[in-house]
Design an enzyme around this catalytic site. Sequence first.
Site, PDB file in Angstrom:
ATOM      1  N   GLU A 124      21.651  32.841  49.432  1.00  0.00           N
ATOM      2  CA  GLU A 124      21.586  33.916  50.433  1.00  0.00           C
ATOM      3  C   GLU A 124      21.541  33.295  51.817  1.00  0.00           C
ATOM      4  O   GLU A 124      20.876  32.275  52.015  1.00  0.00           O
ATOM      5  CB  GLU A 124      20.335  34.754  50.236  1.00  0.00           C
ATOM      6  CG  GLU A 124      20.337  35.545  48.948  1.00  0.00           C
ATOM      7  CD  GLU A 124      19.234  36.589  48.926  1.00  0.00           C
ATOM      8  OE1 GLU A 124      19.547  37.766  49.059  1.00  0.00           O
ATOM      9  OE2 GLU A 124      18.053  36.207  48.819  1.00  0.00           O
ATOM     10  N   LYS A 165      16.949  31.166  50.133  1.00  0.00           N
ATOM     11  CA  LYS A 165      17.213  32.001  51.305  1.00  0.00           C
ATOM     12  C   LYS A 165      17.599  31.067  52.448  1.00  0.00           C
ATOM     13  O   LYS A 165      17.234  29.905  52.460  1.00  0.00           O
ATOM     14  CB  LYS A 165      15.963  32.799  51.670  1.00  0.00           C
ATOM     15  CG  LYS A 165      15.614  33.839  50.612  1.00  0.00           C
ATOM     16  CD  LYS A 165      15.089  35.108  51.218  1.00  0.00           C
ATOM     17  CE  LYS A 165      14.766  36.151  50.180  1.00  0.00           C
ATOM     18  NZ  LYS A 165      15.905  37.042  49.861  1.00  0.00           N
ATOM     19  N   HIS A 203      18.567  45.285  39.491  1.00  0.00           N
ATOM     20  CA  HIS A 203      19.834  45.809  39.997  1.00  0.00           C
ATOM     21  C   HIS A 203      21.014  44.873  39.744  1.00  0.00           C
ATOM     22  O   HIS A 203      22.164  45.294  39.786  1.00  0.00           O
ATOM     23  CB  HIS A 203      19.735  46.225  41.476  1.00  0.00           C
ATOM     24  CG  HIS A 203      19.787  45.086  42.450  1.00  0.00           C
ATOM     25  ND1 HIS A 203      18.697  44.337  42.775  1.00  0.00           N
ATOM     26  CD2 HIS A 203      20.813  44.583  43.174  1.00  0.00           C
ATOM     27  CE1 HIS A 203      19.053  43.421  43.652  1.00  0.00           C
ATOM     28  NE2 HIS A 203      20.333  43.544  43.927  1.00  0.00           N
ATOM     29  N   LYS A 245      25.508  45.433  38.599  1.00  0.00           N
ATOM     30  CA  LYS A 245      26.687  44.906  39.297  1.00  0.00           C
ATOM     31  C   LYS A 245      27.859  44.837  38.315  1.00  0.00           C
ATOM     32  O   LYS A 245      27.716  44.325  37.201  1.00  0.00           O
ATOM     33  CB  LYS A 245      26.387  43.510  39.867  1.00  0.00           C
ATOM     34  CG  LYS A 245      25.382  43.546  41.032  1.00  0.00           C
ATOM     35  CD  LYS A 245      25.194  42.168  41.635  1.00  0.00           C
ATOM     36  CE  LYS A 245      24.024  42.129  42.595  1.00  0.00           C
ATOM     37  NZ  LYS A 245      24.307  42.607  43.944  1.00  0.00           N
ATOM     38  N   ARG A 300       5.025  60.848  52.836  1.00  0.00           N
ATOM     39  CA  ARG A 300       4.094  61.406  53.821  1.00  0.00           C
ATOM     40  C   ARG A 300       4.615  61.309  55.244  1.00  0.00           C
ATOM     41  O   ARG A 300       4.051  61.861  56.158  1.00  0.00           O
ATOM     42  CB  ARG A 300       2.764  60.636  53.751  1.00  0.00           C
ATOM     43  CG  ARG A 300       1.832  61.165  52.709  1.00  0.00           C
ATOM     44  CD  ARG A 300       0.590  60.350  52.664  1.00  0.00           C
ATOM     45  NE  ARG A 300       0.883  58.930  52.545  1.00  0.00           N
ATOM     46  CZ  ARG A 300      -0.018  57.969  52.578  1.00  0.00           C
ATOM     47  NH1 ARG A 300      -1.278  58.260  52.765  1.00  0.00           N
ATOM     48  NH2 ARG A 300       0.324  56.698  52.446  1.00  0.00           N
ATOM     49  N   HIS A 345      16.509  38.495  38.363  1.00  0.00           N
ATOM     50  CA  HIS A 345      17.974  38.556  38.467  1.00  0.00           C
ATOM     51  C   HIS A 345      18.646  37.336  37.827  1.00  0.00           C
ATOM     52  O   HIS A 345      19.641  37.449  37.122  1.00  0.00           O
ATOM     53  CB  HIS A 345      18.415  38.634  39.932  1.00  0.00           C
ATOM     54  CG  HIS A 345      17.770  39.755  40.702  1.00  0.00           C
ATOM     55  ND1 HIS A 345      17.524  40.979  40.150  1.00  0.00           N
ATOM     56  CD2 HIS A 345      17.336  39.837  41.982  1.00  0.00           C
ATOM     57  CE1 HIS A 345      16.965  41.772  41.055  1.00  0.00           C
ATOM     58  NE2 HIS A 345      16.839  41.098  42.175  1.00  0.00           N
ATOM     59  N   LYS A 384      11.459  46.664  40.541  1.00  0.00           N
ATOM     60  CA  LYS A 384      10.829  45.357  40.422  1.00  0.00           C
ATOM     61  C   LYS A 384       9.869  45.130  41.591  1.00  0.00           C
ATOM     62  O   LYS A 384      10.010  45.837  42.589  1.00  0.00           O
ATOM     63  CB  LYS A 384      11.891  44.261  40.373  1.00  0.00           C
ATOM     64  CG  LYS A 384      12.573  43.978  41.720  1.00  0.00           C
ATOM     65  CD  LYS A 384      13.443  42.776  41.649  1.00  0.00           C
ATOM     66  CE  LYS A 384      12.791  41.561  42.222  1.00  0.00           C
ATOM     67  NZ  LYS A 384      13.105  41.300  43.634  1.00  0.00           N
ATOM     68  N   ASP A 410      10.720  36.247  43.066  1.00  0.00           N
ATOM     69  CA  ASP A 410      11.594  37.238  43.697  1.00  0.00           C
ATOM     70  C   ASP A 410      12.973  37.291  43.033  1.00  0.00           C
ATOM     71  O   ASP A 410      13.530  38.368  42.864  1.00  0.00           O
ATOM     72  CB  ASP A 410      11.745  36.917  45.196  1.00  0.00           C
ATOM     73  CG  ASP A 410      12.542  37.986  45.933  1.00  0.00           C
ATOM     74  OD1 ASP A 410      12.257  39.179  45.723  1.00  0.00           O
ATOM     75  OD2 ASP A 410      13.443  37.624  46.712  1.00  0.00           O
TER      76      ASP A 410
HETATM   77  C1  BG6 Z   1      16.095  41.604  45.703  1.00  0.00           C
HETATM   78  C2  BG6 Z   1      15.218  40.554  46.316  1.00  0.00           C
HETATM   79  O1  BG6 Z   1      15.668  41.937  44.417  1.00  0.00           O
HETATM   80  O2  BG6 Z   1      17.431  41.107  45.643  1.00  0.00           O
HETATM   81  C3  BG6 Z   1      15.719  40.156  47.686  1.00  0.00           C
HETATM   82  O3  BG6 Z   1      13.889  41.053  46.402  1.00  0.00           O
HETATM   83  C4  BG6 Z   1      17.161  39.725  47.613  1.00  0.00           C
HETATM   84  O4  BG6 Z   1      14.917  39.109  48.232  1.00  0.00           O
HETATM   85  C5  BG6 Z   1      17.989  40.787  46.899  1.00  0.00           C
HETATM   86  O5  BG6 Z   1      17.641  39.506  48.924  1.00  0.00           O
HETATM   87  C6  BG6 Z   1      19.390  40.282  46.675  1.00  0.00           C
HETATM   88  O6  BG6 Z   1      20.192  41.302  46.165  1.00  0.00           O
HETATM   89  P1  BG6 Z   1      21.774  41.261  46.349  1.00  0.00           P
HETATM   90  O7  BG6 Z   1      22.254  42.402  45.538  1.00  0.00           O
HETATM   91  O8  BG6 Z   1      22.018  41.404  47.819  1.00  0.00           O
HETATM   92  O9  BG6 Z   1      22.207  39.925  45.836  1.00  0.00           O
END
Ligand code: BG6
Length: 504
Positions: free
Chosen positions: A221, A346, A183, A187, A46, A245, A153, A240
């Site tokens: 991270e 994080k 995702h 990888k 939108r 993952h 997700k 998260d």
């Molecule tokens: C996402 C999370 O699914 O993956 C984020 O919601 C995270 O919080 C991210 O930072 C990390 O992805 P990558 O590929 O950068 O490790």
Amino acid sequence: MDRVEKATLVLFGGTGDLAARKLIPALFSLWKHRQIVDCLIVAVGRRVESTEQFREMLTQRVSVAKKDLPTWNEFARCIEFHRGDIQTRADFESLRDHLNEMENARQLPGHRLFYYAVTPSLFGPITQQLSEVGLLRRGLEPAQPWQRIIVEKPFGHDAESAATLDESLHVYASERQIYRIDHYLGKETVQNLLAFRFANGLFEPLWNNNYIEHVQISVAEAVGVEGRAEYYEKAGALRDMMQNHMMQLLAVTAMEPPIGLDADAIRDEKVKILRSIRLPANPAEVDILTVRGQYGPGEVDGQGVIGYRDEPDVAAESTTPTYVAARLFLDTWRWAGVPFLMRHGKRLAKRGTEVAIKFRTPALALFRGTQVFGNCTNLLVIRIQPNEGISLHFGAKRPGAGMRISTVQMDFEYQKSFDKEIPEAYERLLLDALLGDPTLFTRSDEVAATWRWADVVIDAWNVLPPPTFPNYSAGSWGPSAAEALFPAGDQVSAGSCPLGWRRW
Ligand code: BG6
């Protein structure tokens, strides 16, 4: 080369962040490499008025666009915009008519992939609307154009909500039409775990409790919540990253060899391993087996950063964890007694995702009492990102008199070994979904299995006394309490070398 011809991708949430940061760049790359040809990308949203405006917006926001403007402009001709509200029936009807028109004009047969890059509460309603206006048929008939959906997700916030969401999707689409994205599975380095384990005769014989002392899976991270606090406050580190993952990393590391390479053979084995995760018996056990953390102010890469509670949209007394670590056990014959130490945070000191396999020391501590002892860590480190590669650490005699041993390293680096850029995860996943290969997407029973452990832990955390947050400084390696997750025996057993959480 796998190549998709003549398909339409409909992107709900097309004006959002994910589209500009990941999806459109991935599609651009696939198009440049001629892996998608004659395709139509239709963004639904939108925020802009017209296709011209949308293309212009993407040119500004997509970083790769400016690097190669002529090619980008050519690619941008595949992109159309449909202005519409996801909650309005009339807008779905006009989407249907608009899609038919555009596909006719481009002579496309109407194979459609619907991508839901929107808030999860809309997954069910979009699917229903698509079905009711005739854009989605349940089931796949070989002679007809296909329709598939990709769901981003998070898939539910616990087992129950994931099951409810599944039910609502399954009314209108069969399981084979639903592609749930994680995702991490896209990888290269995660897929390489399968190649590494099952395409080599060398490692698999050692891949069990006879030879492996423990496994560490880390996703560190350096970034904070990056303006996503509204979502993150409700999710927290466990939902998260750990439930999805990291569970996938665990599954691929620990699964049994599949009977084949087809989607179900691989996913069957992953489900089995996820179901084997031992569930803590009560909150007291959860308290021993997990550590939560939240970052306070600190310094990352030499820059002062604020604490989580000071981030915009975060409650002043927030108890949302930004760090989680856990000791897991898999109740299988292969892994009995081997701790899997998992951690994610994080605002840690450095970014890095890796699976580290710590092998047992030799049966006889022959070098005990010499300088050698304590220098004998056999470690296999699989670096998922960055510096993608694999290192094997072992002891070697230092040149010279006497017997002095140092730990040395054998390295494989993607960059050096392959003269090719590692493709982005989303490239592979979008290509596979367009080709109809669900191997790298999570199946319904797999999602259910990942919530089992997560639910038990979250329920226990809710009844345990709240932790004292913040309990680690931004830029550190997380709360010191996490060191206690290493079982004492693991650090000092006969001939064993203490390792603790890896840092890099
Ligand atoms: C996402 C999370 O699914 O993956 C984020 O919601 C995270 O919080 C991210 O930072 C990390 O992805 P990558 O590929 O950068 O490790």
